[in-house]
Design a protein around this motif. Structure first.
Motif, PDB file in Angstrom:
ATOM      1  N   VAL A 104       0.844  -1.191   0.000  1.00 31.65           N
ATOM      2  CA  VAL A 104       0.000   0.000   0.000  1.00 31.65           C
ATOM      3  C   VAL A 104       0.879   1.241   0.000  1.00 31.65           C
ATOM      4  O   VAL A 104       1.968   1.249   0.582  1.00 31.65           O
ATOM      5  CB  VAL A 104      -0.959   0.021   1.203  1.00 31.65           C
ATOM      6  N   VAL A 105       0.377   2.281  -0.638  1.00 35.00           N
ATOM      7  CA  VAL A 105       1.122   3.535  -0.738  1.00 35.00           C
ATOM      8  C   VAL A 105       0.117   4.679  -0.870  1.00 35.00           C
ATOM      9  O   VAL A 105      -0.885   4.551  -1.579  1.00 35.00           O
ATOM     10  CB  VAL A 105       2.095   3.499  -1.943  1.00 35.00           C
ATOM     11  N   PRO A 106       0.334   5.789  -0.173  1.00 35.57           N
ATOM     12  CA  PRO A 106      -0.580   6.922  -0.317  1.00 35.57           C
ATOM     13  C   PRO A 106      -0.432   7.589  -1.683  1.00 35.57           C
ATOM     14  O   PRO A 106       0.644   7.598  -2.286  1.00 35.57           O
ATOM     15  CB  PRO A 106      -0.142   7.878   0.808  1.00 35.57           C
ATOM     16  N   LEU A 107      -1.537   8.137  -2.162  1.00 38.98           N
ATOM     17  CA  LEU A 107      -1.559   8.876  -3.427  1.00 38.98           C
ATOM     18  C   LEU A 107      -2.101  10.272  -3.151  1.00 38.98           C
ATOM     19  O   LEU A 107      -3.213  10.425  -2.625  1.00 38.98           O
ATOM     20  CB  LEU A 107      -2.449   8.173  -4.443  1.00 38.98           C
ATOM     21  N   LYS A 108      -1.309  11.281  -3.479  1.00 32.86           N
ATOM     22  CA  LYS A 108      -1.776  12.663  -3.362  1.00 32.86           C
ATOM     23  C   LYS A 108      -2.628  12.964  -4.579  1.00 32.86           C
ATOM     24  O   LYS A 108      -2.125  13.096  -5.715  1.00 32.86           O
ATOM     25  CB  LYS A 108      -0.585  13.620  -3.297  1.00 32.86           C
TER      26      LYS A 108
END
Length: 262
Positions: A105-109
């Motif tokens: 999982v990775v945040p997306l701006k």
């Protein structure tokens, strides 16, 4: 000497057995009802998956404007933004169909200024190998993700709070608190990323079957019936045996009385 006939009715033993049967029956009925509730939930999930899979892809802003619930899950949405690669996490002990491995999982701006958590997908872990400590970075620059809406997974703090670059459950609230980011509630399971990424499989939707819940409910119900019937059978046999013992004792007493005294 002749044997004394069986004494009075064993009410205490019967009442104790009755109490045990009542406790077991209540437990079995509750377990059967729990399985029926699970069956209803499974049917509801199946309906949700089918309805959402057939619906058009929506902008993520149209869905991620409130806390995500089961009713929102498995809708397809699209979002455009930039990955925050330094906040990537490995999600350990995951399954995708019959395969075991991990997810990332990775945040997306996003272009609307908010940050949404993206599950990049599933990677099979070869047998005997440990989980990796690092994985390839997501595509740089602006990307577009099409994926499934997912509800936050629930569990103890030690499962939802990241540690050493990994986590056990995907919960955007806990991950946001640990990373210092403000994440929207829920997350998106990627189906397609543009520009493309390699090495990841999309996480499968739940199987559209009813599972074993109905058969389990019937089993627990049958256990309750067996317990009740067993009580009556035990008491009936107890009464029968006591009558036989009393009749045998009476015959022996009559035989002893008819014998001439010495």
């Amino acid at each position: 000497m002749s044997e004394a006939p069986a004494s009075g009715v064993p009410w205490k033993r019967w009442l104790a057995l009755l109490a045990l049967v009542v406790v077991l029956t209540v437990a079995f009925v509750n377990l059967a009802q729990w399985q029926l509730r699970r069956l209803d939930e499974r049917r509801g999930t199946n309906t949700t998956v089918v309805n959402h899979e057939g619906a058009p892809v929506q902008p993520y802003e149209a869905v991620f404007n409130h806390p995500i619930t089961d009713a929102d899950a498995w809708q397809r949405v699209t979002v455009t933004g930039t990955f925050l690669a330094d906040q990537q996490l490995i999600v350990r002990y995951r399954n995708n169909g019959e395969a075991a491995g991990y997810e990332v999982v990775v945040p997306l701006k996003a272009t609307d200024g908010r940050t949404v958590l993206i599950d990049r997908g599933f990677v099979t872990r070869p047998a005997g190998q440990d989980f990796p400590t690092t994985v390839d970075a997501p595509p740089p620059g602006q990307v577009t993700v099409v994926g499934h809406v997912r509800r936050n997974e629930q569990g103890p703090a030690n499962a939802t709070t990241p540690a050493s670059g990994s986590v056990r459950l995907i919960n955007s609230d806990a991950i946001g608190a640990a990373s210092g980011l403000t994440l929207v509630n829920g997350y998106i399971g990627a189906l397609q990323v543009t520009p493309p990424q390699t090495g990841f499989e999309p996480v499968s939707t739940p199987p559209l079957d009813e599972g074993p819940h109905l058969s389990y409910a019937l089993q627990w119900a049958s256990f309750a019936i067996i317990a009740i019937v067993g009580l009556f059978v035990f008491i009936r046999n107890d009464i029968r045996d006591r009558k036989k013992a009393a009749a045998k004792a009476a015959r022996r007493a009559a035989a002893s009385a008819s014998e001439p005294s010495a």
